[in-house]
Enzyme design. Structure first.
Site, mmCIF file in Angstrom:
data_model
loop_
_atom_site.group_PDB
_atom_site.id
_atom_site.type_symbol
_atom_site.label_atom_id
_atom_site.label_comp_id
_atom_site.label_asym_id
_atom_site.label_seq_id
_atom_site.Cartn_x
_atom_site.Cartn_y
_atom_site.Cartn_z
ATOM 1 N N ASP A 29 0.673 -1.319 0.461
ATOM 2 C CA ASP A 29 0.058 0.319 0.205
ATOM 3 C C ASP A 29 1.318 0.969 -0.071
ATOM 4 O OD1 ASP A 29 -3.116 0.747 0.614
ATOM 5 O OD2 ASP A 29 -1.613 2.593 1.248
ATOM 6 N N ILE A 30 0.496 2.313 -1.049
ATOM 7 C CA ILE A 30 1.439 3.092 -0.835
ATOM 8 C C ILE A 30 1.542 4.411 0.422
ATOM 9 C CG2 ILE A 30 -0.639 5.144 -1.829
ATOM 10 C CD1 ILE A 30 1.065 6.055 -4.180
ATOM 11 N N ASN A 85 -12.803 -2.939 2.541
ATOM 12 C CA ASN A 85 -13.402 -2.161 2.837
ATOM 13 C C ASN A 85 -14.272 -1.568 1.629
ATOM 14 O OD1 ASN A 85 -12.365 -0.992 5.230
ATOM 15 N ND2 ASN A 85 -10.753 0.205 3.722
ATOM 16 N N GLY A 91 -15.577 2.475 4.150
ATOM 17 C CA GLY A 91 -14.806 3.501 3.599
ATOM 18 C C GLY A 91 -13.782 3.198 1.841
ATOM 19 N N GLN A 92 -14.549 2.907 1.264
ATOM 20 C CA GLN A 92 -13.907 2.320 -0.201
ATOM 21 C C GLN A 92 -13.910 3.249 -1.223
ATOM 22 O OE1 GLN A 92 -16.091 -0.532 -2.152
ATOM 23 N NE2 GLN A 92 -13.867 -0.505 -3.747
ATOM 24 N N HIS A 98 -10.070 -5.404 -2.657
ATOM 25 C CA HIS A 98 -8.277 -4.901 -2.569
ATOM 26 C C HIS A 98 -9.012 -5.787 -1.410
ATOM 27 C CE1 HIS A 98 -10.341 -1.193 -2.758
ATOM 28 N NE2 HIS A 98 -9.654 -1.180 -1.854
ATOM 29 N N HIS A 100 -6.704 -5.806 2.378
ATOM 30 C CA HIS A 100 -5.827 -4.811 2.541
ATOM 31 C C HIS A 100 -5.521 -6.068 3.742
ATOM 32 C CE1 HIS A 100 -6.438 -0.491 2.101
ATOM 33 N NE2 HIS A 100 -7.933 -1.304 2.657
HETATM 34 P P1 5GP Z 1 -9.792 1.276 0.281
HETATM 35 O O1 5GP Z 1 -9.606 2.994 0.839
HETATM 36 O O2 5GP Z 1 -10.383 1.181 -1.102
HETATM 37 O O3 5GP Z 1 -10.305 0.357 1.132
HETATM 38 O O4 5GP Z 1 -8.337 1.674 -0.035
HETATM 39 C C1 5GP Z 1 -7.284 1.974 -0.765
HETATM 40 C C2 5GP Z 1 -5.999 1.991 -0.623
HETATM 41 O O5 5GP Z 1 -5.049 1.697 -2.529
HETATM 42 C C3 5GP Z 1 -5.199 2.854 0.111
HETATM 43 O O6 5GP Z 1 -5.023 2.383 1.288
HETATM 44 C C4 5GP Z 1 -4.359 3.807 -0.077
HETATM 45 O O7 5GP Z 1 -3.721 3.920 0.484
HETATM 46 C C5 5GP Z 1 -3.900 2.936 -1.589
HETATM 47 N N1 5GP Z 1 -3.889 3.607 -2.538
HETATM 48 C C6 5GP Z 1 -3.968 4.231 -3.400
HETATM 49 N N2 5GP Z 1 -3.281 5.022 -4.893
HETATM 50 C C7 5GP Z 1 -2.428 3.696 -4.363
HETATM 51 C C8 5GP Z 1 -1.918 3.769 -5.585
HETATM 52 O O8 5GP Z 1 -0.993 4.642 -6.444
HETATM 53 N N3 5GP Z 1 -0.590 2.472 -5.366
HETATM 54 C C9 5GP Z 1 -0.861 1.852 -3.549
HETATM 55 N N4 5GP Z 1 0.229 1.251 -4.196
HETATM 56 N N5 5GP Z 1 -1.474 2.160 -3.701
HETATM 57 C C10 5GP Z 1 -2.402 2.958 -3.763
#
Ligand code: 5GP
Ligand code: ZN
Length: 112
Positions: A29-30, A85, A91-92, A98, A100
């Site tokens: 994760d970034i 999420n 919180g998606q 995906h 986590h």
């Molecule tokens: P969500 O909030 O949808 O469950 O999680 C999305 C996740 O994707 C977040 O934890 C966010 O930090 C990660 N993320 C968003 N953009 C990028 C990216 O460009 N590269 C990577 N490796 N992770 C990303």
């Protein structure tokens, strides 16, 4: 389709591959929320857990197994947390399914 994780899955956006096979990809994760924070995605676009279909059950099982492979490789022997999420209330923020994988520290409950 303009999907960030489809671009990562296709290699159009390069990431470190922590696990990969023909169906799934794991990458860091970034914006990590724990010492280990890995995202594991199906290469096939499924927009969220809520959109997964009966035809996807084999893929979903494989995805869950692949997360375990990453957890074992990362030696998360003390345990870890998996999060999916889903939708606005969940919180998606990226509309491509995906999981986590969070580990390397004790997690709190209840989650925020
Ligand atoms: P969500 O909030 O949808 O469950 O999680 C999305 C996740 O994707 C977040 O934890 C966010 O930090 C990660 N993320 C968003 N953009 C990028 C990216 O460009 N590269 C990577 N490796 N992770 C990303
Ligand atoms: Zn996608």
């Amino acid at each position: 389709m303009d999907c960030l994780f489809c671009k990562i899955a296709s290699g159009a956006i390069p990431v470190e591959h922590l696990y990969e096979d023909e169906r799934v990809l794991a990458f860091p994760d970034i914006n990590p929320q724990a010492p280990t924070h890995v995202l594991v995605i199906p290469k096939q676009h499924i927009s969220s857990h809520a959109e997964a279909a009966a035809a996807d059950t084999d893929l979903l099982g494989h995805l869950l197994w692949a997360v375990g492979e990453v957890a074992r490789a990362k030696k998360l022997d003390g345990g870890y947390r998996l999060v999916i999420n889903t939708g606005p209330d969940g919180g998606q923020t990226v509309d491509h399914l995906h999981i986590h994988l969070l580990g390397g520290r004790a997690m709190h409950w209840p989650p925020g």
